[in-house]
Motif scaffolding. Structure first.
Motif, PDB file in Angstrom:
ATOM      1  N   ASP A 188       0.835  -1.204   0.000  1.00 41.24           N
ATOM      2  CA  ASP A 188       0.000   0.000   0.000  1.00 41.24           C
ATOM      3  C   ASP A 188       0.872   1.256   0.000  1.00 41.24           C
ATOM      4  O   ASP A 188       0.590   2.230  -0.715  1.00 41.24           O
ATOM      5  CB  ASP A 188      -0.917   0.020   1.233  1.00 41.24           C
ATOM      6  CG  ASP A 188      -2.066  -0.965   1.132  1.00 41.24           C
ATOM      7  OD1 ASP A 188      -2.308  -1.478   0.014  1.00 41.24           O
ATOM      8  OD2 ASP A 188      -2.715  -1.222   2.158  1.00 41.24           O
ATOM      9  N   ASP A 191       2.396   1.924  -3.462  1.00 41.37           N
ATOM     10  CA  ASP A 191       1.426   2.544  -4.376  1.00 41.37           C
ATOM     11  C   ASP A 191       1.284   4.040  -4.088  1.00 41.37           C
ATOM     12  O   ASP A 191       1.234   4.866  -5.008  1.00 41.37           O
ATOM     13  CB  ASP A 191       0.061   1.861  -4.233  1.00 41.37           C
ATOM     14  CG  ASP A 191       0.062   0.442  -4.767  1.00 41.37           C
ATOM     15  OD1 ASP A 191       0.966   0.108  -5.560  1.00 41.37           O
ATOM     16  OD2 ASP A 191      -0.839  -0.332  -4.389  1.00 41.37           O
ATOM     17  N   LEU A 192       1.234   4.381  -2.797  1.00 41.17           N
ATOM     18  CA  LEU A 192       1.112   5.788  -2.412  1.00 41.17           C
ATOM     19  C   LEU A 192       2.345   6.585  -2.838  1.00 41.17           C
ATOM     20  O   LEU A 192       2.234   7.687  -3.394  1.00 41.17           O
ATOM     21  CB  LEU A 192       0.919   5.895  -0.899  1.00 41.17           C
ATOM     22  CG  LEU A 192       0.999   7.308  -0.308  1.00 41.17           C
ATOM     23  CD1 LEU A 192      -0.157   8.172  -0.807  1.00 41.17           C
ATOM     24  CD2 LEU A 192       0.996   7.245   1.220  1.00 41.17           C
ATOM     25  N   GLU A 195       2.386   7.192  -6.457  1.00 40.28           N
ATOM     26  CA  GLU A 195       1.390   8.213  -6.798  1.00 40.28           C
ATOM     27  C   GLU A 195       1.877   9.608  -6.433  1.00 40.28           C
ATOM     28  O   GLU A 195       1.641  10.585  -7.151  1.00 40.28           O
ATOM     29  CB  GLU A 195       0.086   7.899  -6.053  1.00 40.28           C
ATOM     30  CG  GLU A 195      -1.113   8.716  -6.502  1.00 40.28           C
ATOM     31  CD  GLU A 195      -2.403   8.231  -5.847  1.00 40.28           C
ATOM     32  OE1 GLU A 195      -3.373   9.010  -5.847  1.00 40.28           O
ATOM     33  OE2 GLU A 195      -2.436   7.089  -5.342  1.00 40.28           O
ATOM     34  N   ARG A 233      -3.253   5.111   4.319  1.00 43.32           N
ATOM     35  CA  ARG A 233      -4.596   5.250   3.764  1.00 43.32           C
ATOM     36  C   ARG A 233      -5.109   6.681   3.873  1.00 43.32           C
ATOM     37  O   ARG A 233      -5.753   7.190   2.960  1.00 43.32           O
ATOM     38  CB  ARG A 233      -5.544   4.288   4.480  1.00 43.32           C
ATOM     39  CG  ARG A 233      -5.283   2.828   4.104  1.00 43.32           C
ATOM     40  CD  ARG A 233      -6.102   1.880   4.941  1.00 43.32           C
ATOM     41  NE  ARG A 233      -5.929   0.501   4.483  1.00 43.32           N
ATOM     42  CZ  ARG A 233      -6.378  -0.553   5.128  1.00 43.32           C
ATOM     43  NH1 ARG A 233      -7.009  -0.392   6.289  1.00 43.32           N
ATOM     44  NH2 ARG A 233      -6.185  -1.766   4.643  1.00 43.32           N
ATOM     45  N   ARG A 236      -3.301   8.816   1.257  1.00 44.88           N
ATOM     46  CA  ARG A 236      -3.834   8.566  -0.083  1.00 44.88           C
ATOM     47  C   ARG A 236      -5.166   9.285  -0.272  1.00 44.88           C
ATOM     48  O   ARG A 236      -5.422   9.884  -1.315  1.00 44.88           O
ATOM     49  CB  ARG A 236      -4.008   7.060  -0.296  1.00 44.88           C
ATOM     50  CG  ARG A 236      -4.634   6.729  -1.650  1.00 44.88           C
ATOM     51  CD  ARG A 236      -4.743   5.243  -1.852  1.00 44.88           C
ATOM     52  NE  ARG A 236      -3.434   4.652  -2.024  1.00 44.88           N
ATOM     53  CZ  ARG A 236      -3.187   3.353  -1.908  1.00 44.88           C
ATOM     54  NH1 ARG A 236      -4.148   2.525  -1.569  1.00 44.88           N
ATOM     55  NH2 ARG A 236      -1.970   2.898  -2.099  1.00 44.88           N
ATOM     56  N   TRP A 237      -6.014   9.225   0.743  1.00 42.78           N
ATOM     57  CA  TRP A 237      -7.316   9.907   0.671  1.00 42.78           C
ATOM     58  C   TRP A 237      -7.113  11.417   0.520  1.00 42.78           C
ATOM     59  O   TRP A 237      -7.770  12.077  -0.296  1.00 42.78           O
ATOM     60  CB  TRP A 237      -8.113   9.612   1.950  1.00 42.78           C
ATOM     61  CG  TRP A 237      -9.421  10.371   2.020  1.00 42.78           C
ATOM     62  CD1 TRP A 237     -10.614  10.032   1.464  1.00 42.78           C
ATOM     63  CD2 TRP A 237      -9.605  11.623   2.690  1.00 42.78           C
ATOM     64  NE1 TRP A 237     -11.547  11.003   1.751  1.00 42.78           N
ATOM     65  CE2 TRP A 237     -10.964  11.995   2.494  1.00 42.78           C
ATOM     66  CE3 TRP A 237      -8.792  12.472   3.430  1.00 42.78           C
ATOM     67  CZ2 TRP A 237     -11.502  13.146   3.019  1.00 42.78           C
ATOM     68  CZ3 TRP A 237      -9.312  13.632   3.946  1.00 42.78           C
ATOM     69  CH2 TRP A 237     -10.659  13.961   3.746  1.00 42.78           C
ATOM     70  N   ARG A 240      -5.904  12.400  -3.033  1.00 45.89           N
ATOM     71  CA  ARG A 240      -6.943  12.291  -4.061  1.00 45.89           C
ATOM     72  C   ARG A 240      -8.020  13.364  -3.903  1.00 45.89           C
ATOM     73  O   ARG A 240      -8.565  13.849  -4.885  1.00 45.89           O
ATOM     74  CB  ARG A 240      -7.560  10.891  -4.027  1.00 45.89           C
ATOM     75  CG  ARG A 240      -6.565   9.826  -4.502  1.00 45.89           C
ATOM     76  CD  ARG A 240      -7.120   8.421  -4.398  1.00 45.89           C
ATOM     77  NE  ARG A 240      -6.154   7.463  -4.917  1.00 45.89           N
ATOM     78  CZ  ARG A 240      -6.312   6.138  -4.893  1.00 45.89           C
ATOM     79  NH1 ARG A 240      -7.401   5.628  -4.326  1.00 45.89           N
ATOM     80  NH2 ARG A 240      -5.392   5.359  -5.393  1.00 45.89           N
TER      81      ARG A 240
END
Length: 244
Positions: A188, A191-192, A195, A233, A236-237, A240
């Motif tokens: 995870d 991926d972050l 990004e 998490r 990431r939120w 976005r």
């Protein structure tokens, strides 16, 4: 106790049968095979298994080492290579009390052994919390697969027979997060970081391997891992939500 022996891509039926026999010798009922390169039903494997033939028949197959370890709380890998990067290696007498402590607390514990010709990759070694280097010659450190299994199981049996007080005196450790949970968290995070632009596709694997090694050496606790995963998490939120 709940102990499993995991063999990664075993290629020799004689070795496979010998390991099944060793499992029977030391009371291990759970043998797991990751992408085996030989048939457990091979006559040579069955002959070498002797009274371990039922262990051989019940052996479960898995496509990857990660899949084989999903239910394991404590994982120990055996390493006979010298090119293991910065992964810390320990002697079996240092690690087996920790293994026995896990078994006494009803944890699922795995002993992982690599391929006959090249052992475990560094990425696979990072799926374990402890990596054992057996006492062998520096000139030729790699043992035969079944011999390595024999040494590890014998050392565990020796520790098991020690008085409880002696075992407790050796160990004063906190419980660590399960290896597969740590890898899921790091996936995870990768991926972050991709990004966010901190990682690039062509260097991500090498850089994340360093992070994995760092966290494994730090012996991250389950509650600390939950906090890290929550941070990933939430970040990431936030990224976005604020993206134009």
């Amino acid at each position: 106790m709940s102990l499993t022996v995991v063999l990664v891509e075993p290629a020799g039926p004689l070795n496979l049968g010998s390991v099944a026999r060793l499992c029977a010798n030391f009371g291990v009922e759970d043998l797991r095979l990751v992408a085996p390169r030989c048939d457990p039903g091979d006559l040579d494997a069955q002959r070498m298994a002797v009274h371990g033939d039922q262990v051989l028949k019940r052996a479960r197959h898995f496509p990857t080492l990660f899949d084989a370890l999903t239910d394991c709380q404590r994982v120990v890998a055996s390493c006979g290579r010298i090119d293991h990067g910065e992964i810390p290696l320990q002697a079996p007498e240092q690690v087996m009390p920790w293994v026995q402590q896990g078994l006494e607390s009803a944890a699922q514990v795995a002993l992982v052994f690599g391929r006959e010709n090249r052992g475990l990759s560094n990425e696979e070694l990072l799926l374990s919390q402890r990596v054992v280097r057996l006492h062998s010659s520096e000139a030729y450190p790699s043992l035969n697969l079944s011999h390595a299994v024999a040494v590890m199981l014998h050392e565990l049996e020796r520790v098991r027979r020690q008085p409880t007080g002696q075992l407790n005196a050796v160990l004063q450790e906190v419980e660590t997060a399960e290896p597969t949970q740590l890898i899921n968290c790091l996936n995870d995070a990768e991926d972050l970081l991709l990004e966010a632009g901190f990682l690039l596709q062509h260097t991500a694997r090498a850089r994340m391997a360093k992070v994995k090694g760092l966290l494994q050496r730090a012996l991250v606790r389950p509650e600390e891992l939950a906090m890290l995963r929550g941070m990933v998490r939430q970040l990431r939120w936030a990224i976005r939500c604020h993206r134009p």
